[in-house]
Design an enzyme around this catalytic site. Structure first.
Site, PDB file in Angstrom:
ATOM      1  N   CYS A  10      84.709 -59.154 -19.380  1.00 25.13           N
ATOM      2  CA  CYS A  10      86.248 -59.011 -19.504  1.00 25.13           C
ATOM      3  C   CYS A  10      87.006 -60.278 -20.173  1.00 25.13           C
ATOM      4  O   CYS A  10      87.781 -59.673 -21.044  1.00 25.13           O
ATOM      5  CB  CYS A  10      86.757 -59.153 -18.114  1.00 25.13           C
ATOM      6  SG  CYS A  10      85.838 -58.250 -16.728  1.00 25.13           S
ATOM      7  N   ASP A  11      86.496 -61.564 -20.298  1.00 24.75           N
ATOM      8  CA  ASP A  11      87.372 -62.419 -20.721  1.00 24.75           C
ATOM      9  C   ASP A  11      86.794 -63.256 -21.857  1.00 24.75           C
ATOM     10  O   ASP A  11      87.179 -63.946 -22.479  1.00 24.75           O
ATOM     11  CB  ASP A  11      87.608 -63.351 -19.607  1.00 24.75           C
ATOM     12  CG  ASP A  11      88.526 -62.679 -18.500  1.00 24.75           C
ATOM     13  OD1 ASP A  11      89.203 -61.966 -19.058  1.00 24.75           O
ATOM     14  OD2 ASP A  11      88.232 -63.142 -17.316  1.00 24.75           O
TER      15      ASP A  11
ATOM     16  N   CYS B 162      84.011 -63.007 -15.389  1.00 27.43           N
ATOM     17  CA  CYS B 162      83.324 -61.872 -16.195  1.00 27.43           C
ATOM     18  C   CYS B 162      83.493 -62.265 -17.557  1.00 27.43           C
ATOM     19  O   CYS B 162      84.554 -61.979 -17.971  1.00 27.43           O
ATOM     20  CB  CYS B 162      84.351 -60.651 -15.701  1.00 27.43           C
ATOM     21  SG  CYS B 162      83.823 -59.261 -16.595  1.00 27.43           S
TER      22      CYS B 162
END
Ligand code: FAD
Length: 316
Positions: free
Chosen positions: A143-144, A140
């Site tokens: 997300c990261d 993701c």
């Protein structure tokens, strides 16, 4: 003591399931939640969540999901540490659904069901991939991606998701390698056009990852080009695997309307499925956003939708 017929059975223990449980229990629906094969869901595989509202210092995925569980227990959600193995979903308004667990020996009856079984990312199937999740390997970019600001990263895949991930990362990373197995991209023309305009995205066609380098965290990858038979080493800090997700809907096949990829179809703007009293929340009905916060949001919606459904049933 269990009632003969429940009001709310929740299948799944990710953010969607626990959010639904908190809302349903506070509305006196006495939810029963099945945990399934992955207690706490996908977030338990990540070291740090930094984009969920309300955690200024971030939180580990395991701690976050443990908190969600405790919060649901505080309002007396009954949590069953088993998987649902089969369902019989009634077509009738006000009908009773049956939820089988423990290899079909037992069954719960319920007026309402909330499906929150999530999805599972597809893996490449190579060494170190699973061990380095959250330590450089990611599923993701939203997300990261932040952890790789100004660094070099690689995205694997040639479909829409991979190009969206590459596009997102190209805005924050120094360089993005897009590694594509075939000699063409499957993604939509519009996404291909966006990518072609990003001068820090390097598309490597006909290429497979053969090795992940790094012990405690990702340091690089080896790529095999099966056209010119060369092996290249890329030193990268992040590897974003974007070869697809599989919604966990095996037990709902032929029982509920699913789209051609297997995601549960819900009525626009709600969590209603095509079966009365059956609602779906989280990644299992969302091929698009796939975030903890959107899953929790739709979990809340599912509990409210179910509460209203039961209220109208009683009134009729
Ligand atoms: P899931 O979390 O997928 O949970 C599904 C649940 O259903 C599981 O508990 C499973 O056991 C259960 N289940 C499945 N089948 C059955 C069955 N038959 N019977 C009973 N139970 C069943 N999102 C963010 O917002 N921020 C992040 O930083 C972030 N990092 C991520 C890192 C990784 C490595 C991954 C893989 C995902 C990450 N995501 C992140 C995405 C996020 O994890 C998902 O969007 C979210 O977990 C989806 O929640 P969910 O409740 O819909 O389903």
């Amino acid at each position: 003591m269990l009632k003969k017929i429940q009001d709310c059975v929740i299948i799944g223990s990710g953010p969607a399931g626990y959010s639904a449980a908190i809302y349903a229990s506070r509305a006196d629906l006495h939810p029963i939640l099945f945990v399934g094969f992955q207690p706490g869901g996908q977030l338990t595989t990540t070291t740090s969540i930094d984009n969920y509202l309300g955690f200024p210092a971030g939180i580990s995925g395991i701690d976050f999901m443990e908190n969600c569980k405790k919060q649901a227990e505080r309002f007396n959600t009954l949590i069953i540490d088993q998987s649902v193995t089969n369902v019989f979903l009634s077509n009738q308004k006000g009908g009773i659904h049956r939820i089988f667990f423990e290899k079909e020996k037992e069954c719960l009856k319920s007026r309402g069901v909330i499906i929150a079984t999530g999805s599972s990312p597809k893996f490449l199937g190579i060494d170190r991939e699973k061990e380095l999740i959250g330590l450089g390997v990611s599923f993701c970019a939203t997300c990261d991606g932040f952890f790789h600001k100004g660094k070099e990263v690689a995205v694997i895949g040639g479909g829409d998701t991979a190009l969206e991930e590459a596009n997102y990362l190209s805005k924050i990373c120094k360089k993005v390698y897009l590694i594509v197995r075939k000699n063409y991209l499957r993604a939509s023309k519009i996404l291909q056009s966006h990518i072609s305009k990003r001068n820090n995205v390097n598309v490597l066609f006909c290429s497979n990852i053969t090795k992940i380098i790094g012990n405690d965290f990702l340091e690089g990858i080896k790529i095999f080009n099966h056209e010119n038979k060369t092996i290249t080493t890329l030193l990268i800090s992040g590897l974003f695997i974007a070869i697809g997700h599989i919604p966990n809907t095996e037990i709902f096949k032929n029982k509920l309307d699913l789209d051609d990829r297997g995601y549960v179809i819900v009525k626009k703007g709600s969590t209603m499925t095509n079966k009365p009293g059956v609602f779906a929340a989280g990644d299992v009905q969302d091929p698009n956003y796939r975030q903890a916060i959107t899953s929790a949001g739709t979990g809340c919606m599912a509990a409210l939708d179910l509460e209203r459904y039961l209220y109208h049933e009683k009134m009729e």
